[in-house]
Scaffold this motif. Structure first.
Motif, PDB file in Angstrom:
ATOM      1  N   UNK A 196       0.795  -1.488   0.191  1.00  0.00           N
ATOM      2  CA  UNK A 196       0.088  -0.181   0.186  1.00  0.00           C
ATOM      3  C   UNK A 196       0.959   1.261  -0.071  1.00  0.00           C
ATOM      4  N   UNK A 197       1.889   1.345   0.883  1.00  0.00           N
ATOM      5  CA  UNK A 197       2.844   2.630   1.012  1.00  0.00           C
ATOM      6  C   UNK A 197       3.506   2.819  -0.644  1.00  0.00           C
ATOM      7  N   UNK A 198       4.112   1.684  -1.094  1.00  0.00           N
ATOM      8  CA  UNK A 198       4.819   1.639  -2.587  1.00  0.00           C
ATOM      9  C   UNK A 198       3.745   2.391  -3.302  1.00  0.00           C
ATOM     10  N   UNK A 199       2.700   1.787  -3.465  1.00  0.00           N
ATOM     11  CA  UNK A 199       1.579   2.136  -4.448  1.00  0.00           C
ATOM     12  C   UNK A 199       1.118   3.834  -4.210  1.00  0.00           C
ATOM     13  N   UNK A 200       0.888   3.969  -3.117  1.00  0.00           N
ATOM     14  CA  UNK A 200       0.266   5.249  -2.731  1.00  0.00           C
ATOM     15  C   UNK A 200       1.126   6.361  -2.802  1.00  0.00           C
ATOM     16  N   UNK A 201       2.458   5.869  -2.593  1.00  0.00           N
ATOM     17  CA  UNK A 201       3.527   6.877  -2.729  1.00  0.00           C
ATOM     18  C   UNK A 201       3.569   7.290  -4.134  1.00  0.00           C
ATOM     19  N   UNK A 202       3.500   6.342  -4.989  1.00  0.00           N
ATOM     20  CA  UNK A 202       3.640   6.716  -6.420  1.00  0.00           C
ATOM     21  C   UNK A 202       2.280   7.434  -6.944  1.00  0.00           C
ATOM     22  N   UNK A 203       1.088   7.008  -6.424  1.00  0.00           N
ATOM     23  CA  UNK A 203      -0.121   7.593  -6.798  1.00  0.00           C
ATOM     24  C   UNK A 203      -0.030   9.308  -6.650  1.00  0.00           C
ATOM     25  N   UNK A 204       0.309   9.406  -5.113  1.00  0.00           N
ATOM     26  CA  UNK A 204       0.437  10.724  -4.566  1.00  0.00           C
ATOM     27  C   UNK A 204       1.265  11.767  -5.541  1.00  0.00           C
ATOM     28  N   UNK A 205       2.411  10.977  -5.647  1.00  0.00           N
ATOM     29  CA  UNK A 205       3.508  11.776  -6.359  1.00  0.00           C
ATOM     30  C   UNK A 205       3.308  12.339  -7.450  1.00  0.00           C
ATOM     31  N   UNK A 206       2.327  11.396  -8.479  1.00  0.00           N
ATOM     32  CA  UNK A 206       1.861  11.601  -9.593  1.00  0.00           C
ATOM     33  C   UNK A 206       0.865  12.939  -9.786  1.00  0.00           C
ATOM     34  N   UNK A 207       0.343  13.256  -8.541  1.00  0.00           N
ATOM     35  CA  UNK A 207      -0.354  14.431  -8.454  1.00  0.00           C
ATOM     36  C   UNK A 207       0.163  15.739  -7.404  1.00  0.00           C
ATOM     37  N   UNK A 208       1.682  15.457  -7.502  1.00  0.00           N
ATOM     38  CA  UNK A 208       2.343  16.704  -6.691  1.00  0.00           C
ATOM     39  C   UNK A 208       2.096  16.399  -5.250  1.00  0.00           C
ATOM     40  N   UNK A 209       1.990  15.277  -4.658  1.00  0.00           N
ATOM     41  CA  UNK A 209       2.005  15.358  -3.323  1.00  0.00           C
ATOM     42  C   UNK A 209       2.863  14.091  -2.718  1.00  0.00           C
ATOM     43  N   UNK A 210       3.731  14.448  -1.534  1.00  0.00           N
ATOM     44  CA  UNK A 210       4.436  13.571  -0.864  1.00  0.00           C
ATOM     45  C   UNK A 210       3.741  12.798   0.177  1.00  0.00           C
ATOM     46  N   UNK A 211       3.872  11.597   0.071  1.00  0.00           N
ATOM     47  CA  UNK A 211       3.100  10.702   1.263  1.00  0.00           C
ATOM     48  C   UNK A 211       4.222  10.553   2.464  1.00  0.00           C
ATOM     49  N   UNK A 212       3.918  11.515   3.318  1.00  0.00           N
ATOM     50  CA  UNK A 212       4.957  11.520   4.411  1.00  0.00           C
ATOM     51  C   UNK A 212       4.787  10.412   5.307  1.00  0.00           C
ATOM     52  N   UNK A 213       3.614  10.014   5.893  1.00  0.00           N
ATOM     53  CA  UNK A 213       3.278   8.925   6.618  1.00  0.00           C
ATOM     54  C   UNK A 213       1.576   8.812   6.628  1.00  0.00           C
TER      55      UNK A 213
END
Ligand code: TMP
Length: 254
Positions: free
Chosen positions: A158-175
């Motif tokens: 989930x972390x790997x996937x969401x990190x990429x998904x959010x990066x794609x819309x200009x958002x860093x998944x901090x935690x």
């Protein structure tokens, strides 16, 4: 409309009996709390946005093969979910130092961690959800070694996937924090992702400006809380049809 049986009221959601056995209706409130409910408030439209955001993220997560409790969204504030037996552990994943990790270990907020870190907190409001080790989870029987294997594996995916998904819309998944539940199908049991994934339980920072787009705006009185949740939904491409105007949604029916 027929009265529905309310099964549980939490700080941000209410669970009602579902239309069929094994299902529940999850209702998203605008209520917000922080610091184990010592701070209370309302974020107008939060329930509508979190219902949408969580629906979207759970669907994408299911598509990569991680099972979830989500069935379908019913209306602006409600979704149909599978009834699961919640494992009483909050699983937190951290990619960048912030919040309680920064306070506890004296690491400046914003420091990239050498690797993703998973932490466990025992779900118990009276105790303020204390941090626990895997040893406590095993010793007190909150989850078996096999359950924990599944949980860690799913959480990292989930972390790997969401990190990429959010990066794609200009958002860093901090935690973020996730919860899991046991889903029984006859004699078979499997662990599935439960609860919600939304700006209430993630730290989301704009990749360019580092501006906070999550519940820290409420926790820390930073202002523009509603706007931040809306911006997350907008970037994910899922603002309700009527746009930001129509975020109140129907009142809870009981
Ligand atoms: P923390 O830095 O306060 O420990 O929070 C880590 C992450 O977990 C952050 O994304 C917010 C989320 N979280 C919850 O969802 N519920 C909670 O009760 C707490 C304390 C944190």
């Amino acid at each position: 409309m027929a009265r529905r049986r309310q099964l549980y009221e939490g700080k941000a959601k209410i669970l009602f009996e579902g239309p069929e056995p094994g299902t529940l209706v999850q209702y998203f409130k605008d209520d917000a709390t922080a610091f184990n409910a010592q701070k209370k408030g309302t974020i107008t439209g939060k329930g509508v946005l979190n219902n949408r955001i969580s629906e979207f993220l759970m669907q994408r997560i299911a598509e990569i093969g991680v099972p979830t409790h989500f069935i379908r969204r019913l209306n602006m504030r409600e979704q149909l979910i599978r009834e699961v037996e919640i494992i009483p552990i909050e699983v937190v994943v951290r990619n960048i130092a912030a919040g309680s990790l920064s306070t506890r270990l004296g690491i400046a907020e914003g420091t990239r961690l050498p690797r993703s870190i998973i932490e466990y907190y025992y779900k118990n409001d009276a105790l303020g959800d204390p941090m626990v080790a895997e040893e406590h989870v095993a010793a007190f029987g909150w989850a078996s070694a096999q359950d924990m294997d599944d949980i860690v594996h799913m959480t990292l995916r989930i972390n790997d996937f969401l990190t990429g998904l959010f990066l794609g819309v200009g958002i860093s998944l901090v935690d973020f924090k996730v919860e899991f539940g046991r889903l029984w199908e006859g004699e078979e049991m499997r662990i599935v992702l439960a609860d919600e994934i939304s700006p209430d339980n993630c730290r989301l920072w704009d990749t360019k400006t580092n501006e906070k787009m999550d519940k820290d705006r409420f926790r820390r009185d930073l202002g523009k809380v509603e706007e931040a949740y809306q911006e997350v939904a907008m970037r994910l491409g899922i603002l309700p049809e009527a746009g930001a105007r129509d975020l109140k949604g129907p009142e809870v029916m009981q």
